[in-house]
Design an enzyme around this catalytic site. Sequence first.
Site, mmCIF file in Angstrom:
data_model
loop_
_atom_site.group_PDB
_atom_site.id
_atom_site.type_symbol
_atom_site.label_atom_id
_atom_site.label_comp_id
_atom_site.label_asym_id
_atom_site.label_seq_id
_atom_site.Cartn_x
_atom_site.Cartn_y
_atom_site.Cartn_z
ATOM 1 N N LYS A 197 34.578 34.180 52.413
ATOM 2 C CA LYS A 197 34.588 35.502 51.749
ATOM 3 C C LYS A 197 33.205 36.135 51.857
ATOM 4 O O LYS A 197 33.064 37.299 52.234
ATOM 5 C CB LYS A 197 34.983 35.328 50.271
ATOM 6 N N LYS A 216 22.601 39.394 47.421
ATOM 7 C CA LYS A 216 23.328 38.117 47.412
ATOM 8 C C LYS A 216 23.931 37.810 48.790
ATOM 9 O O LYS A 216 23.922 36.659 49.240
ATOM 10 C CB LYS A 216 24.421 38.195 46.335
HETATM 11 P P1 NAD Z 1 36.361 29.024 40.778
HETATM 12 O O1 NAD Z 1 37.585 29.293 41.579
HETATM 13 O O2 NAD Z 1 35.957 27.618 40.492
HETATM 14 O O3 NAD Z 1 36.464 29.768 39.352
HETATM 15 C C1 NAD Z 1 37.101 30.988 39.146
HETATM 16 C C2 NAD Z 1 37.717 30.985 37.747
HETATM 17 O O4 NAD Z 1 38.303 32.275 37.509
HETATM 18 C C3 NAD Z 1 38.848 29.943 37.583
HETATM 19 O O5 NAD Z 1 38.654 29.224 36.389
HETATM 20 C C4 NAD Z 1 40.124 30.787 37.531
HETATM 21 O O6 NAD Z 1 41.131 30.207 36.725
HETATM 22 C C5 NAD Z 1 39.581 32.064 36.906
HETATM 23 N N1 NAD Z 1 40.391 33.265 37.196
HETATM 24 C C6 NAD Z 1 40.926 33.645 38.375
HETATM 25 N N2 NAD Z 1 41.564 34.829 38.239
HETATM 26 C C7 NAD Z 1 41.434 35.179 36.935
HETATM 27 C C8 NAD Z 1 41.860 36.295 36.174
HETATM 28 N N3 NAD Z 1 42.569 37.287 36.718
HETATM 29 N N4 NAD Z 1 41.542 36.335 34.860
HETATM 30 C C9 NAD Z 1 40.817 35.334 34.291
HETATM 31 N N5 NAD Z 1 40.380 34.251 34.961
HETATM 32 C C10 NAD Z 1 40.692 34.188 36.263
HETATM 33 O O7 NAD Z 1 35.191 29.823 41.524
HETATM 34 P P2 NAD Z 1 33.609 29.540 41.410
HETATM 35 O O8 NAD Z 1 33.199 28.567 42.461
HETATM 36 O O9 NAD Z 1 33.242 29.325 39.977
HETATM 37 O O10 NAD Z 1 33.068 30.977 41.910
HETATM 38 C C11 NAD Z 1 33.099 32.136 41.081
HETATM 39 C C12 NAD Z 1 32.267 33.227 41.743
HETATM 40 O O11 NAD Z 1 30.913 32.791 41.863
HETATM 41 C C13 NAD Z 1 32.722 33.600 43.171
HETATM 42 O O12 NAD Z 1 32.539 34.973 43.381
HETATM 43 C C14 NAD Z 1 31.792 32.809 44.050
HETATM 44 O O13 NAD Z 1 31.634 33.425 45.333
HETATM 45 C C15 NAD Z 1 30.507 32.861 43.232
HETATM 46 N N6 NAD Z 1 29.574 31.755 43.467
HETATM 47 C C16 NAD Z 1 30.017 30.448 43.548
HETATM 48 C C17 NAD Z 1 29.096 29.425 43.758
HETATM 49 C C18 NAD Z 1 29.526 27.972 43.832
HETATM 50 O O14 NAD Z 1 28.674 27.144 44.245
HETATM 51 N N7 NAD Z 1 30.735 27.613 43.480
HETATM 52 C C19 NAD Z 1 27.736 29.724 43.882
HETATM 53 C C20 NAD Z 1 27.313 31.038 43.768
HETATM 54 C C21 NAD Z 1 28.245 32.053 43.559
#
Ligand code: NAD
Length: 303
Positions: free
Chosen positions: A238, A169
């Site tokens: 990150k 990744k």
């Molecule tokens: P985001 O911030 O939109 O979502 C994270 C969610 O986790 C939120 O709803 C938050 O309330 C929840 N959360 C945080 N701490 C928590 C805890 N302790 N217990 C329970 N829930 C908790 O982030 P995202 O964009 O959905 O990204 C999530 C992951 O996916 C990251 O690692 C990111 O690098 C990866 N990712 C994101 C994308 C993208 O396009 N957004 C693409 C590929 C990978």
Amino acid sequence: MEIGFIGLGKMGFPMARRLVEAGHQLTVFDTRKEAVDKLIEIGAQAASSPKEIADRCETVLASLPSLQASLEVATGTGGVIEGTRVKRFVDLSTVGSQMAVRIHGLLAKRNIVQIDSPVSGGVGGAEKGTLAVMVSGPRADFEVLKPALDVIGKVFFIGEKPGSGQTMKLANNFLSATAMVATSEAVVMGVKSGLDPAVMIDVINAGSGLNTASRDKFPRAVLPRSFDFGFATGLMVKDVRLCLEEMKSLGLSMEVAEAVGRLWEVVIRDMGPESDFTSAIKPIEKAAGVVVGGAKGGSHAAK
Ligand code: NAD
């Protein structure tokens, strides 16, 4: 199958929704109640902690925003590690191989299998079920999981070694991060010399410069200046930092990655971690004294 799902954010919510719609029984948790409520409306059940999810389900998926959040949800007090029923913890987040290996070691002491399953393809891919899903972990657990993961995207088995899905990744996101800033520099150069950025993007997309920034990010979020692609600058930085750490830990020093890393540090400093990562073009525009795109998709000199 019965699935626990923790973290219903930009990526987690559409993935969880697809799993519910495909007929899986989901138990969900997020620290944001409104995200949980929306999934309950379409048929998921709510739990009050990661532990409660792990008491109810053998398979627990997580999509969380930071290494610390994954570590705490998996192994902290009230975490998955304390669950009585859980057999496998599947991390869809990007945490890098070192954190994945750390979580793997802590969960192994309680006979819980940690499985890497980071994803690529953005919010659009999560909504359509077209993500690239990079799985590493024991083959037998992979086979159990595969029908569920098929619902969220194209599933690749990377290997049994813990953390290898994460390494895959990071290699992917290094390229995505590079495409964003390199395309920004190319287009800013053209605009500075008087070219129309919309025409530039059309030419690049018909030519050998085509990449994910020129194909997806510029037409949707940069040329219209909406900067709302759905991936936060903080998350991109990150991943870039994790990739540089990964290279260092392998004894490598890679020049393009280091230059890309420096550029992204400027983006997070100037635009902030909450900005959309397509804002990466703004510091480059500012240094050049131009603005790319706008209402007409054209260009004009910065005031
Ligand atoms: P985001 O911030 O939109 O979502 C994270 C969610 O986790 C939120 O709803 C938050 O309330 C929840 N959360 C945080 N701490 C928590 C805890 N302790 N217990 C329970 N829930 C908790 O982030 P995202 O964009 O959905 O990204 C999530 C992951 O996916 C990251 O690692 C990111 O690098 C990866 N990712 C994101 C994308 C993208 O396009 N957004 C693409 C590929 C990978």
